[in-house]
Design a protein around this motif. Sequence first.
Motif, PDB file in Angstrom:
ATOM      1  N   SER A 172       1.780  39.128  -0.374  1.00  0.00           N
ATOM      2  CA  SER A 172       1.970  38.567  -1.662  1.00  0.00           C
ATOM      3  C   SER A 172       1.351  37.268  -1.684  1.00  0.00           C
ATOM      4  O   SER A 172       0.524  36.990  -2.782  1.00  0.00           O
ATOM      5  CB  SER A 172       3.502  38.287  -2.089  1.00  0.00           C
ATOM      6  N   ARG A 173       1.453  36.588  -0.530  1.00  0.00           N
ATOM      7  CA  ARG A 173       0.451  35.346  -0.466  1.00  0.00           C
ATOM      8  C   ARG A 173      -0.901  35.556  -0.573  1.00  0.00           C
ATOM      9  O   ARG A 173      -1.547  34.843  -1.200  1.00  0.00           O
ATOM     10  CB  ARG A 173       0.962  34.224   0.729  1.00  0.00           C
ATOM     11  N   LEU A 174      -1.276  36.340   0.135  1.00  0.00           N
ATOM     12  CA  LEU A 174      -2.703  36.862   0.159  1.00  0.00           C
ATOM     13  C   LEU A 174      -3.306  37.205  -1.010  1.00  0.00           C
ATOM     14  O   LEU A 174      -4.313  36.850  -1.685  1.00  0.00           O
ATOM     15  CB  LEU A 174      -2.968  38.095   1.129  1.00  0.00           C
ATOM     16  N   LYS A 175      -2.551  38.226  -1.874  1.00  0.00           N
ATOM     17  CA  LYS A 175      -2.940  38.248  -3.264  1.00  0.00           C
ATOM     18  C   LYS A 175      -2.796  37.283  -4.127  1.00  0.00           C
ATOM     19  O   LYS A 175      -3.939  37.076  -4.945  1.00  0.00           O
ATOM     20  CB  LYS A 175      -1.829  39.449  -3.914  1.00  0.00           C
ATOM     21  N   GLU A 176      -2.067  36.187  -4.227  1.00  0.00           N
ATOM     22  CA  GLU A 176      -2.058  35.053  -4.847  1.00  0.00           C
ATOM     23  C   GLU A 176      -3.156  34.164  -4.614  1.00  0.00           C
ATOM     24  O   GLU A 176      -3.932  33.509  -5.474  1.00  0.00           O
ATOM     25  CB  GLU A 176      -0.814  34.198  -4.761  1.00  0.00           C
ATOM     26  N   PHE A 177      -3.573  33.928  -3.124  1.00  0.00           N
ATOM     27  CA  PHE A 177      -4.636  33.542  -2.547  1.00  0.00           C
ATOM     28  C   PHE A 177      -6.020  33.876  -3.172  1.00  0.00           C
ATOM     29  O   PHE A 177      -6.864  33.328  -3.739  1.00  0.00           O
ATOM     30  CB  PHE A 177      -4.744  33.432  -0.920  1.00  0.00           C
ATOM     31  N   GLN A 178      -6.186  35.122  -3.101  1.00  0.00           N
ATOM     32  CA  GLN A 178      -7.404  35.954  -3.686  1.00  0.00           C
ATOM     33  C   GLN A 178      -7.426  35.493  -5.235  1.00  0.00           C
ATOM     34  O   GLN A 178      -8.653  35.512  -5.713  1.00  0.00           O
ATOM     35  CB  GLN A 178      -7.364  37.227  -3.394  1.00  0.00           C
ATOM     36  N   SER A 179      -6.218  35.388  -5.986  1.00  0.00           N
ATOM     37  CA  SER A 179      -6.547  35.470  -7.397  1.00  0.00           C
ATOM     38  C   SER A 179      -6.788  33.992  -7.673  1.00  0.00           C
ATOM     39  O   SER A 179      -7.751  33.773  -8.608  1.00  0.00           O
ATOM     40  CB  SER A 179      -5.277  35.665  -8.245  1.00  0.00           C
ATOM     41  N   TYR A 180      -6.690  32.954  -6.935  1.00  0.00           N
ATOM     42  CA  TYR A 180      -7.237  31.656  -7.011  1.00  0.00           C
ATOM     43  C   TYR A 180      -8.712  31.628  -6.822  1.00  0.00           C
ATOM     44  O   TYR A 180      -9.318  31.054  -7.464  1.00  0.00           O
ATOM     45  CB  TYR A 180      -6.519  30.603  -6.153  1.00  0.00           C
ATOM     46  N   LEU A 181      -9.045  32.244  -5.654  1.00  0.00           N
ATOM     47  CA  LEU A 181     -10.311  32.500  -5.101  1.00  0.00           C
ATOM     48  C   LEU A 181     -11.477  32.998  -6.316  1.00  0.00           C
ATOM     49  O   LEU A 181     -12.259  32.910  -6.568  1.00  0.00           O
ATOM     50  CB  LEU A 181     -10.789  32.926  -4.008  1.00  0.00           C
ATOM     51  N   SER A 182     -10.968  34.181  -6.951  1.00  0.00           N
ATOM     52  CA  SER A 182     -11.547  35.066  -8.007  1.00  0.00           C
ATOM     53  C   SER A 182     -11.884  33.885  -9.049  1.00  0.00           C
ATOM     54  O   SER A 182     -12.802  34.309  -9.894  1.00  0.00           O
ATOM     55  CB  SER A 182     -10.677  36.112  -8.284  1.00  0.00           C
ATOM     56  N   ARG A 183     -10.947  33.150  -9.593  1.00  0.00           N
ATOM     57  CA  ARG A 183     -11.059  32.090 -10.475  1.00  0.00           C
ATOM     58  C   ARG A 183     -12.143  30.874  -9.982  1.00  0.00           C
ATOM     59  O   ARG A 183     -12.267  30.031 -10.902  1.00  0.00           O
ATOM     60  CB  ARG A 183      -9.962  31.711 -11.145  1.00  0.00           C
ATOM     61  N   GLY A 184     -12.401  31.025  -8.885  1.00  0.00           N
ATOM     62  CA  GLY A 184     -13.149  29.729  -8.283  1.00  0.00           C
ATOM     63  C   GLY A 184     -12.622  28.592  -8.270  1.00  0.00           C
ATOM     64  O   GLY A 184     -12.942  27.450  -8.000  1.00  0.00           O
TER      65      GLY A 184
END
Length: 197
Positions: A172-184
């Motif tokens: 779940s943390r990795l998913k949230e981490f990747q969502s931040y990165l996808s928004r730049g």
Amino acid sequence: MRRANLILAVLLSLSFSGLSHASPAPVTSPSTSPSASPSATSPSAVPTPVVSFGPSPSPRPLLISPAEASKILKEFTRALRSEAKALAHRQKFDLKELKASQAARLREWESSERKARHRFFAENKVPAERRVYVRDFVARRKALLQMMKDERKARERERDSRLSALKQDQASRLKEFQSYLSRGERPPEQLWPAPGR
């Protein structure tokens, strides 16, 4: 009753006399001289509390480049792997300690049982009584070994459940981490594994 009324009257008279002798705070009139400072005539500077309605504005997210996002993602996945390895290592060490303590307990139990058996055999020469004693000894030893086995299984179940809970949390943390990165945006520090976790 009379004495209580007298004490009450004295206290009231003291409080009223204290009020009548109290002098009001001096009021300064504005100075007519041109050299008087404005701070002398202005009221004292008391900080006024700021009342804000609604939630405070959140800080703007820090934007990062795609190259930096890729680098951060690699570091984050490496940190997650290290966190899982650290937990597995601690659990392996705990299980090893449990087995060592159980072996020591078994050795101590067998030593005390051996002394008790020798003492019983020296005092009782009847074969039937000896057979009963040996049957009881075998049953006690079997119960002790079963208890230790159950203890190890319970520890292994606890280890597996903690490891699977960590894996779910990491996913779940990795998913949230990747969502931040996808928004730049730079992900918050709370998503990173805590040291010594």
